[in-house]
Scaffold this motif. Structure first.
Motif, mmCIF file in Angstrom:
data_model
loop_
_atom_site.group_PDB
_atom_site.id
_atom_site.type_symbol
_atom_site.label_atom_id
_atom_site.label_comp_id
_atom_site.label_asym_id
_atom_site.label_seq_id
_atom_site.Cartn_x
_atom_site.Cartn_y
_atom_site.Cartn_z
ATOM 1 N N GLU A 180 -132.912 -64.511 -73.435
ATOM 2 C CA GLU A 180 -133.290 -63.607 -74.521
ATOM 3 C C GLU A 180 -132.513 -62.299 -74.428
ATOM 4 O OE1 GLU A 180 -137.441 -62.984 -75.048
ATOM 5 O OE2 GLU A 180 -137.946 -65.123 -75.046
ATOM 6 N N ALA A 181 -132.607 -61.495 -75.493
ATOM 7 C CA ALA A 181 -131.879 -60.222 -75.548
ATOM 8 C C ALA A 181 -132.409 -59.248 -74.508
ATOM 9 C CB ALA A 181 -132.010 -59.628 -76.944
ATOM 10 N N ASP A 182 -131.549 -58.309 -74.125
ATOM 11 C CA ASP A 182 -131.953 -57.302 -73.147
ATOM 12 C C ASP A 182 -133.108 -56.450 -73.679
ATOM 13 O OD1 ASP A 182 -130.105 -57.878 -71.089
ATOM 14 O OD2 ASP A 182 -128.518 -56.918 -72.251
ATOM 15 N N THR A 183 -133.901 -55.903 -72.759
ATOM 16 C CA THR A 183 -135.076 -55.112 -73.113
ATOM 17 C C THR A 183 -134.701 -53.641 -73.145
ATOM 18 O OG1 THR A 183 -136.433 -56.757 -71.989
ATOM 19 C CG2 THR A 183 -137.465 -54.645 -72.472
ATOM 20 N N THR A 184 -134.870 -52.993 -74.297
ATOM 21 C CA THR A 184 -134.397 -51.614 -74.467
ATOM 22 C C THR A 184 -135.530 -50.624 -74.697
ATOM 23 O OG1 THR A 184 -134.081 -52.038 -76.825
ATOM 24 C CG2 THR A 184 -132.178 -52.362 -75.384
ATOM 25 N N HIS A 185 -136.777 -51.033 -74.488
ATOM 26 C CA HIS A 185 -137.925 -50.121 -74.632
ATOM 27 C C HIS A 185 -139.052 -50.635 -73.749
ATOM 28 C CE1 HIS A 185 -141.146 -47.709 -76.427
ATOM 29 N NE2 HIS A 185 -140.206 -46.983 -76.998
ATOM 30 N N HIS A 186 -139.860 -49.704 -73.222
ATOM 31 C CA HIS A 186 -140.934 -50.144 -72.332
ATOM 32 C C HIS A 186 -141.954 -51.036 -73.050
ATOM 33 C CE1 HIS A 186 -142.372 -46.071 -73.776
ATOM 34 N NE2 HIS A 186 -143.389 -46.826 -74.128
ATOM 35 N N ASN A 187 -142.114 -50.853 -74.354
ATOM 36 C CA ASN A 187 -143.027 -51.732 -75.096
ATOM 37 C C ASN A 187 -142.562 -53.187 -75.028
ATOM 38 O OD1 ASN A 187 -144.561 -49.581 -75.808
ATOM 39 N ND2 ASN A 187 -143.920 -49.482 -77.936
ATOM 40 N N SER A 227 -134.226 -47.018 -74.247
ATOM 41 C CA SER A 227 -133.179 -46.936 -73.230
ATOM 42 C C SER A 227 -132.064 -46.007 -73.691
ATOM 43 C CB SER A 227 -132.584 -48.329 -72.967
ATOM 44 O OG SER A 227 -133.578 -49.197 -72.504
ATOM 45 N N PRO A 228 -131.393 -45.341 -72.747
ATOM 46 C CA PRO A 228 -130.268 -44.486 -73.137
ATOM 47 C C PRO A 228 -129.099 -45.300 -73.684
ATOM 48 C CG PRO A 228 -130.439 -44.639 -70.735
ATOM 49 C CD PRO A 228 -131.658 -45.280 -71.294
ATOM 50 N N GLU A 229 -129.019 -46.572 -73.274
ATOM 51 C CA GLU A 229 -127.967 -47.463 -73.764
ATOM 52 C C GLU A 229 -128.590 -48.811 -74.138
ATOM 53 O OE1 GLU A 229 -125.055 -46.340 -74.229
ATOM 54 O OE2 GLU A 229 -125.096 -44.510 -73.025
#
Length: 820
Positions: A752-759, A778-780
């Protein structure tokens, strides 16, 4: 930027501008034509009031309660004042008596409110602020006097506003000198350093709702409109007093939102309730424009409203008995309105308004003084809590988990209590069908539109901010339904002829609600019955639209939906105050694998707090797995010296064999004992490349044993190599300093796609992690670059993955190292 901010925040220049405008206005009153036309003055005051509100809110978020109370009080004052001037300029207020009747209730309120702020300001040595508040208070008092006696000239009012301008000018001069001389010259009373230190010390004592004072002053304002009529201070109730009531209602909704921001669920709910009464009062004063008779009130609604106030008072007593007793005035108010068919226009409710005015003034003084002063006025705070501490059945919820968000880190407390209460109110309001010939004669529109609609929209937006997507969607959908149907049915928009288009719209809502009912099967039992009961309400709307509503169906649907909503209201209140499930919402009716993972809540801790990082470190040391932020995307981590935790992380996300877990350290010092096992070029390359979002795949060797990985080593890397990195993120490196080297994998199921938010960590991994360190987005959005360094000694490097750092930049590091 900091200098400009320090210069502008206390007191803001627009408070001087508004005072100057009013000074000019009152000096020019004896002229045949005013120097500033009433409409223009009103518009300018509205603009300045919005700027003052912004200053008050911004400063309140930094714990300057007295200043914010002054700003918000003057903002409400000038907004209502400005609209009255606009009404006068447009000819709505025909004679001098109308202008006096319109202005006096507001002037009386703000004379007293600003006097209280001034007294507390002098007691707490906020001299400049107290002088401004006292000057505006005196100006308001003089203006009241000029309306009742010609002996008092308007010049006295103008003089007081000039004092505000002079004091503000003195402070501005002091701040300019302070900044230009680089803090060497400070005029008395203009040095903010001491004030900031005092406020910071106060903020460490615990969170406090600094907005409650403004809410109490708004209660004084609405009570003054009707109390002045009872005491014959004003001659009548009419449209000229609507600006005060509706300004109070609008600001009260704002105070409700800010109280959620201050994590004060009970006071936020109370202010939401009182805003409904303010809008209803304004509606009743507007109604005579269309009809000569005064409107009547639906008794069932007000009886239910008094019950909700009583329940809220009971729970607020646990926090502060004085606040709980104050709410009983509103219980009496709703009962008084229910007993009088003409409601706000009769003496009984107006008598309670006088009592509310006095009680609100006392509560304002108590709250304002207790926030600022070290010696507190006793309110019984904690007395009931101490009694309940001995009880084994009821245990009050305290500490960091008091407002733990359902999903992610939220700045707002849970607003579901208000959402359910609004459902109760809106449903019981529709028991009154109304007269088709005079649809506006019964006061139903504010109960349905404000309570069922606007406040439910507020509850939906807060629920969304807390990660409750389904609950948020339900509140917003129901809010839209109540607003549209309330205006259509009780506003007489389609008259006696039922509309085919209305029926089609209601069927569309019913289809949406059917999907919601299906979704709540996976949420809990209470929400299933809540959404199912609303279908009965929607059917009632549909049958009414096609003119086929059976006798008594309205009442039955109202009772069922109202009782289910009331249970949810009580359950939400109990769960927000007490530990355990005294009134449970139930488990999901349908439990599927991977659905409803949120029933077991993992910890969500804000990354900006050092205590949160320490708590995450303790969890990792004890064999837990956590989601944490990095310099790129979120990752799932475990302590590498805990093989059980590493194995748990490996299985929780179905780790693929071709995507092995990597190893992170906080500094090369952690590898220093094994430095002799690395080639000099590889060591120099690691020193040059880190800290950064670059992972280096290095040959596996005996150096792994120096990190204490033990049996967990088999889950990290491949038999030939291991990816290792030092992240360029202070939170992450500090965590590794506390725990030691950690094993890392992406915080998402493989593929799956990378996780970019804590939610997303919680959404993707459910309850498979023990805690999440929350730092927002995430900053990036791109993962790290993975470099193959297994053949670096021959001068060659490869790339397994090109992430945020391009190939050219990595190769440049190696070239610089190889240069002689």
């Amino acid at each position: 930027g900091q200098s400009l901010q320090a210069l502008s925040f206390f007191p803001p220049p627009w408070s001087h501008t508004g005072s100057l405008l009013l000074a000019v206005h009152f000096y020019s009153l004896p002229r045949a034509a005013p120097l500033i036309p009433s409409t223009a003055l009103g518009v300018l005051l509205l603009i300045l009031s919005s700027l003052l509100a912004y200053a008050g809110i911004r400063r309140s978020l930094r714990n300057a309660s007295l200043f914010s109370s002054l700003c918000l009080t003057m903002s409400v004052f000038w907004s209502g004042y400005g609209v009255v001037f606009i009404l006068g300029g447009q000819g709505v207020l025909n004679d001098t008596g109308d202008f006096r009747n319109a202005l006096v209730p507001g002037l009386v309120t703000f004379t007293l409110a600003l006097f209280i702020i001034a007294v507390v300001g002098f007691l707490c040595r906020e001299v400049i602020l107290a002088m401004i508040a006292s000057a505006v208070s005196l100006a308001s008092a003089h203006e009241v006097a000029t309306h009742y006696s010609t002996a008092f000239g308007s010049s006295a009012v103008a003089c007081n506003y000039m004092i505000v301008c002079l004091v503000g000018g003195y402070f501005a001069l002091g701040r300019i000198l302070y900044l230009l001389t680089k803090e060497k010259i400070a005029l008395p009373g203009t040095d903010l350093a001491k004030k900031k230190t005092h406020e910071q010390m106060q903020s460490t004592r615990g969170s406090m709702n600094h907005f409650a004072v403004s809410g109490l002053i708004l209660n004084m304002l609405s009570a003054s409109v009707f109390g002045c009529r009872l005491l014959d201070v004003t001659g009548k109730l009419f449209i000229g007093q609507v600006p005060w009531l509706w300004a109070a209602g609008i600001y009260q909704i704002g105070i409700c939102i800010l109280s959620y921001r201050a994590m004060d669920v009970l006071m936020a709910t109370f202010f939401g309730f009182t805003s409904i009464l303010k809008f209803a009062g304004g509606y009743c004063l507007l109604y005579p424009i269309w009809q000569p008779e005064e409107p009547s009130f639906p008794t069932p609604f007000l009886v239910v409203f008094s019950i909700l106030f009583a329940v809220l008072a009971l729970f607020l007593t646990l926090k502060s008995p004085v606040d709980g007793l104050y709410l009983l005035f509103y219980v009496a108010y709703c009962i008084a309105l229910a007993c009088r068919p003409k409601g706000f226009f009769e003496g009984g409710p107006q008598g309670v308004d006088v009592a509310i005015f006095v009680a609100s003034a006392l509560m304002t003084l108590i709250h304002l003084y207790n926030v600022k002063a070290s010696a507190k006025i006793p309110t019984g705070k904690g007395a009931v809590k101490a009694l309940l501490a001995r009880s084994s059945f009821l245990k009050i919820r305290e500490g960091a988990d008091l407002h733990a968000p359902y999903l992610g880190y939220s700045k707002y407390a849970d607003a579901e209590v208000l959402g359910y209460a609004c459902s109760v109110l809106a449903s019981f309001a529709m028991t009154m069908t109304g007269d088709p010939q005079a649809p506006l004669a019964t006061v139903v529109i504010p109960w349905v539109v404000v309570a069922g609609g606007i406040l439910k929209l507020l509850g939906g937006s807060v629920a969304f901010a807390r990660g409750k997507t389904l609950e948020s969607s339900v509140f917003i959908l129901y809010a839209v339904m109540w607003i549209i149907w309330g205006l259509t049915r009780y506003g007489g928009l389609y008259g006696t002829t039922r509309s085919f288009h209305a029926a089609v719209g209601i069927i569309a809502f019913m289809l949406f609600n059917g999907f919601i009912v299906f979704c709540t099967l996976f949420l809990n039992i209470a929400w299933f019955f809540y959404s199912l009961a609303f279908l009965l309400i929607a059917v009632s709307f549909l049958l009414d639209a096609i003119h086929a509503l059976p006798a008594g169906y309205d009442i039955a649907a109202t009772l069922i939906f109202g009782l289910v909503s009331f249970y949810c209201f009580l359950s939400a209140l109990f769960n927000s105050i007490f530990e355990g499930s005294c009134l449970p919402m139930g488990r999901p009716i349908v439990q599927l694998s991977g659905v409803g993972g949120g029933m077991t809540k993992c910890l969500h801790l804000p990354a900006r707090k050092a205590s949160s990082v320490k708590r995450i470190a303790d969890i990792l040391k004890n064999g837990g797995t956590c989601g944490i932020p990095t310099d790129t995307v979120y990752v799932l981590v475990a302590a590498c010296n805990r093989p059980d935790a590493v194995e748990k992380a490996h299985h929780s996300k179905r780790q693929a064999q071709d995507r092995p877990m990597s190893l992170w350290i906080s500094s090369l010092k952690q590898l220093e004992p094994a430095k002799h096992l690395f080639t000099p070029l590889l060591w120099d390359f690691m020193e040059a490349a880190w800290p950064s979002p670059i992972s280096l795949v290095v040959p596996r060797g005996e150096w792994v044993d120096f990190l204490g990985m033990k049996d967990s080593a088999k889950y990290v890397g491949t038999p030939q190599s291991i990816a290792i990195r030092i992240p360029d993120c202070s939170v992450t490196t500090h965590l590794i300093d506390l725990v030691g080297p950690i094993v890392v994998t992406s915080a998402n199921p493989t593929g799956e796609a990378d996780t970019t938010h804590h939610n997303q960590v919680y959404a993707k991994l459910g309850d498979k992690v023990d805690a999440v360190l929350c730092d927002g987005p995430s900053p990036e959005n791109i993962a790290s670059t993975v470099v193959d360094c297994t053949k670096i000694d021959s001068g060659n490097i490869g790339f397994f993955r090109v992430g945020i750092i391009p190939k050219s930049q990595v190769k440049l590091i190696l070239i610089l190292l190889l240069l002689p």
